[in-house]
Design a protein around this motif. Structure first.
Motif, PDB file in Angstrom:
ATOM      1  N   GLY A 526       0.812  -1.209   0.000  1.00  0.00           N
ATOM      2  CA  GLY A 526       0.000   0.000   0.000  1.00  0.00           C
ATOM      3  C   GLY A 526       0.844   1.256   0.000  1.00  0.00           C
ATOM      4  N   ALA A 527       1.940   1.244   0.779  1.00  0.00           N
ATOM      5  CA  ALA A 527       2.818   2.416   0.817  1.00  0.00           C
ATOM      6  C   ALA A 527       3.475   2.643  -0.530  1.00  0.00           C
ATOM      7  N   ARG A 528       3.877   1.568  -1.182  1.00  0.00           N
ATOM      8  CA  ARG A 528       4.514   1.708  -2.503  1.00  0.00           C
ATOM      9  C   ARG A 528       3.513   2.203  -3.543  1.00  0.00           C
ATOM     10  N   GLU A 529       2.304   1.688  -3.466  1.00  0.00           N
ATOM     11  CA  GLU A 529       1.286   2.109  -4.432  1.00  0.00           C
ATOM     12  C   GLU A 529       0.963   3.594  -4.259  1.00  0.00           C
ATOM     13  N   ALA A 530       0.903   4.062  -3.008  1.00  0.00           N
ATOM     14  CA  ALA A 530       0.595   5.465  -2.758  1.00  0.00           C
ATOM     15  C   ALA A 530       1.673   6.392  -3.307  1.00  0.00           C
ATOM     16  N   LEU A 531       2.891   5.901  -3.389  1.00  0.00           N
ATOM     17  CA  LEU A 531       3.995   6.714  -3.911  1.00  0.00           C
ATOM     18  C   LEU A 531       4.208   6.516  -5.406  1.00  0.00           C
ATOM     19  N   GLY A 532       3.438   5.616  -6.021  1.00  0.00           N
ATOM     20  CA  GLY A 532       3.561   5.392  -7.448  1.00  0.00           C
ATOM     21  C   GLY A 532       4.778   4.591  -7.849  1.00  0.00           C
ATOM     22  N   ILE A 533       5.271   3.710  -6.968  1.00  0.00           N
ATOM     23  CA  ILE A 533       6.433   2.887  -7.281  1.00  0.00           C
ATOM     24  C   ILE A 533       5.984   1.707  -8.123  1.00  0.00           C
ATOM     25  N   PRO A 534       6.543   1.513  -9.305  1.00  0.00           N
ATOM     26  CA  PRO A 534       6.111   0.399 -10.164  1.00  0.00           C
ATOM     27  C   PRO A 534       6.371  -0.955  -9.507  1.00  0.00           C
ATOM     28  N   GLY A 599       8.423  16.534   1.470  1.00  0.00           N
ATOM     29  CA  GLY A 599       7.333  16.977   2.329  1.00  0.00           C
ATOM     30  C   GLY A 599       6.424  15.867   2.794  1.00  0.00           C
ATOM     31  N   HIS A 600       6.793  14.604   2.578  1.00  0.00           N
ATOM     32  CA  HIS A 600       5.917  13.500   2.985  1.00  0.00           C
ATOM     33  C   HIS A 600       5.776  13.479   4.505  1.00  0.00           C
ATOM     34  N   PRO A 601       4.538  13.337   5.027  1.00  0.00           N
ATOM     35  CA  PRO A 601       4.342  13.446   6.481  1.00  0.00           C
ATOM     36  C   PRO A 601       4.799  12.243   7.283  1.00  0.00           C
ATOM     37  N   SER A 602       5.034  11.097   6.649  1.00  0.00           N
ATOM     38  CA  SER A 602       5.348   9.879   7.399  1.00  0.00           C
ATOM     39  C   SER A 602       6.669   9.285   6.938  1.00  0.00           C
ATOM     40  N   VAL A 603       7.697   9.421   7.768  1.00  0.00           N
ATOM     41  CA  VAL A 603       8.987   8.820   7.461  1.00  0.00           C
ATOM     42  C   VAL A 603       8.874   7.297   7.504  1.00  0.00           C
ATOM     43  N   ALA A 604       8.033   6.778   8.415  1.00  0.00           N
ATOM     44  CA  ALA A 604       7.866   5.322   8.522  1.00  0.00           C
ATOM     45  C   ALA A 604       7.336   4.749   7.212  1.00  0.00           C
ATOM     46  N   SER A 605       6.400   5.438   6.577  1.00  0.00           N
ATOM     47  CA  SER A 605       5.860   4.945   5.299  1.00  0.00           C
ATOM     48  C   SER A 605       6.931   4.926   4.216  1.00  0.00           C
TER      49      SER A 605
END
Length: 756
Positions: A526-534, A599-605
């Motif tokens: 889910g984290a990868r999909e939110a960032l658009g990582i193929p 500017g991403h709010p979550s370093v953990a993500s």
């Protein structure tokens, strides 16, 4: 037989013991043995001593089964000493550079006297060093050695054991030893100086006497300060046993009275309700040991009158008058502040009169932390482990969207109500400086990760990093802390030194790493999909540290040419760039494979979404190591950073993975697969064992159970080999992923292989 036996007793000085022992072992004069005595210390003093003993054969470690006190710990060290001279050093003090060389030279010049007296300087948290005010007594002019009768002014010095070197044979022949109890230096120093046949002085500061804000014996409120009476009884008993020293009685009597008045007058020594009893004992000692015909200096007559007649009530009246004057002045200042803040501060004061809400907890985090980090993990644990406690956030304007937010800023009544009525206050930054911590409130501080660059008081003398830090206000904030959450022993030692206070350290791990261990493969996807990582791509998280010396530059370009990196590595690689400043539209849109996540709010993500971390000297490396994913250290610019801020850990000497210098070597490491090779994995395992001993996904739970419920039998820490942190999306890849181009730099891959 060494020239010096340096004896260091250690009890609850873990934050300072490294510096103390290092100051001895790094002396230019190395003919010494260091006898370090762990006086049953409940902290890590014993482990620190063993560490030094393992690395230097001059160190002799002694562990006492229980705490015996400073005097008896020193006696234990003396029993094992073999040096010509005994040198004492407390575990929170240090020798100055070349001190032993200067002492050895002076001993040789003066024919090896029984005692050599040297100078010291008091050192404060601000970095200020103030030399002993009686330093003029240490002049080297005139004949030497001499006897005390030739230089009686030496008795005006602070009567401590650690500003002298003692000939061991003299001490053993005279049978000197330290008594138990507080003020153990008193019945040691006076008899030693009076009995010495030869004394010499060294007009040089050889010891830095640390003035701790709290924690020192003389700043501890205790009835054990009554031990001072027994210690002076021992001094005068020594005089009675040696009639030839009777002429010293008037001098010692005056010193005793001055000392008793000092103990009585200091507000932080005697417990409440014991001052009258102390003064009665002082009056009895005055009469018992008074020397007939002893003259009293004019400036000391008030003190002598106070002690001689036991005028406790008179002293209380004088102190009350002084306190009323201070309160009147404070009330005037408070009125001016009230006029400025008007209604809201009045509201806050009214709220402080109301009972605390035991079911309320308020959280705040750094401006760039959103609702995450350590406070975010602890809030989640509060809601899971202690659901009866309602949580709220003091938000900032840039992070207003939390469902449990208190309206931001000090301009709302809800803000002041939350600070006044909540029992639990949790933060990784400072609360409002006008916060008045109420009795019963519990303030938990989660520090911003494992310290790598210097912080707190260690920034004194580093203006580029400290900038406009108000160190006095910082210490006022520290005084409000009840608990500090620490990730590991290194963090504990650093926090206790850089932020000295009376708080309790909870060495339980880093709460903000919990999501890295509890996340699932679905969370990673889910984290990868939110960032658009193929799908199938290798995501490189590039997170360089913020450099204080670049503050004025305001550059929008990262230290690496990220477009060149992804172009050389091929289409299977994506870079998530978390830099101090945005990358800018032209660079970010050049290929679509450099994603600006500044500017991403979550370093953990970001950590969960990535497969490897590339950094220089960012503290994020400690959190990421807990994920057990590859780390590449790009150390080409570390020297400038360390020169500006300083570093506690040399990552290049103890790296968490492959180490490269510059862009070309970085590309080689990925092209050859060394970024996730066996050698890098072994380095990462050693790094995890040292810096991630408790990060198993239940850190925040342990903190909440201890703070809220007072539990001491906490859930056990999962061993490193049994932990299963969130899986990397690239974990299933075998061998180096296919690349569009495999670059070969000058020197070939072997240059990188040697380093990794």
């Amino acid at each position: 037989m060494p020239r010096f036996s340096v004896i260091v007793p250690a009890y609850q000085v873990q934050a300072y013991l490294h510096e103390c022992l290092e100051s001895v072992l790094s002396q230019s004069y190395d003919d010494l043995e260091l006898i370090a005595v762990d006086d049953g210390s409940p902290d890590a003093c014993g482990a620190v001593i063993d560490e030094f003993a393992a690395r230097d054969p001059r160190v002799r470690a002694v562990h006492l089964p229980e705490n015996t006190g400073l005097g008896r710990a020193r006696n234990t060290g003396m029993e094992r000493a073999t040096g010509d001279y005994l040198v004492f050093l407390d575990g929170d003090d240090t020798l100055t550079p070349d001190a032993l060389l200067a002492i050895a030279d002076r001993l040789k010049e003066t024919g090896d006297p029984d005692v050599l007296v040297y100078d010291y300087a008091r050192t404060y948290w601000s970095g200020e060093a103030v030399r002993n005010r009686a330093a003029a007594e240490l002049t080297e002019r005139g004949p030497a050695p001499f006897r005390l009768a030739d230089r009686p002014g030496l008795l005006n010095l602070l009567m401590v054991a650690w500003n002298k070197a003692y000939r061991r044979e003299f001490v053993e022949h005279a049978g000197f030893s330290f008594p138990p109890g507080y003020y153990e230096d008193t019945p040691w120093t006076y008899p030693v100086l009076m009995a010495a046949e030869s004394v010499a002085t060294l007009d040089r500061v050889c010891v830095h006497y640390r003035q701790r804000r709290d924690g020192g014996i003389l700043r501890t409120t205790s009835e054990r300060h009554f031990d001072v009476f027994d210690q002076y009884d021992r001094v005068f008993a020594y005089l009675d046993e040696h009639p030839g020293l009777a002429h010293w009685r008037p001098v010692l009597f005056r010193r005793m009275v001055d000392h008793l008045v000092t103990v009585y007058a200091r507000r932080d020594r005697l417990p409440r309700g014991t001052r009258a009893a102390f003064l009665r004992r002082a009056r009895a000692h005055y009469r018992r040991h008074r020397a007939p015909g002893a003259s009293v200096p004019a400036r000391a007559r008030v003190h002598h009158t106070l002690v001689r007649f036991g005028l406790h009530r008179t002293y209380r009246v004088l102190r009350l008058a002084s306190a009323l004057h201070r309160r009147a002045a404070g009330a005037a200042g408070g009125l001016l502040r009230a006029l400025r803040s008007a209604a809201l501060l009045l509201h806050y004061r009214v709220q402080r009169l109301l009972p605390l809400r035991a079911d309320r907890a308020v959280f705040t985090a750094r401006a760039d932390g959103g609702h995450g980090g350590g406070p975010g993990a602890l809030e989640a644990a509060f809601r899971a482990v202690a659901p009866h406690i309602r949580t709220a956030w003091v938000t900032r304007p840039e992070h207003p969207g939390h469902p449990h937010a208190v309206p931001p800023g000090p301009r709302t009544a809800a803000y002041w109500t939350a600070l006044a009525r909540s029992t639990y206050l949790v933060s990784d930054t400072g609360f409002d400086p006008r916060l008045v911590k109420r009795k019963g409130q519990v303030l938990v501080r989660t520090q911003p990760g494992t310290p790598l660059g210097h912080t707190g008081l260690d920034l004194l003398g580093r203006p580029a990093a400290a900038r406009d830090t108000d160190f006095a206000r910082l210490l006022e904030d520290v005084d409000r802390w009840d608990y500090v959450v620490s990730a590991n022993l290194h963090s504990t030692l650093t926090w206790e030194r850089a932020y000295p206070g009376r708080y309790t350290t909870l060495e339980y791990g880093q709460p903000r790493t919990d999501p890295l261990h509890t996340a699932t493969a679905a969370d990673v996807a889910g984290a990868r999909e939110a960032l658009g990582i193929p799908e199938g791509a290798v995501a490189i998280l590039y997170a360089p540290v913020h450099r204080d010396h670049h503050r004025a530059q305001r550059t929008r370009r990262p230290l690496l040419d990220l477009e060149r990196v992804v172009r050389r590595l091929g289409p299977r690689f994506v870079v998530l760039a978390r830099t101090r400043h945005p990358l800018g539209a032209p660079l970010a849109n050049a290929s679509g494979r450099v994603v600006d996540v500044t500017g991403h709010p979550s370093v953990a993500s970001l950590c969960l979404a990535s497969d490897v971390l590339v950094t220089d000297c960012s503290p994020l490396v400690f959190d990421y190591a807990g994920l057990d994913r590859p780390i590449v250290l790009c150390a080409d610019a570390r020297e400038a950073y360390e020169a500006a801020r300083g570093a506690y850990v040399d990552l290049r000497a103890f790296p968490p993975g492959a180490v490269v210098d510059g862009e070309d070597e970085l590309i080689d490491v990925f092209a050859t697969g060394h970024w996730r090779g066996a050698h890098s994995a072994r380095r990462r395992a050693a790094f995890r064992a040292r810096f991630c001993p408790y990060d198993d996904g239940r850190v925040a739970e342990r903190v909440v159970r201890r703070v809220v419920f007072g539990e001491t039998c906490l859930p056990p820490v999962v061993p490193l080999h049994e932990r299963r942190p969130a899986p990397s999306a690239a974990a299933a890849f075998e061998g180096p992923p296919p690349l569009a181009t495999v670059p070969q730099q000058s020197g070939g891959p072997s240059a990188v292989t040697d380093r990794v």
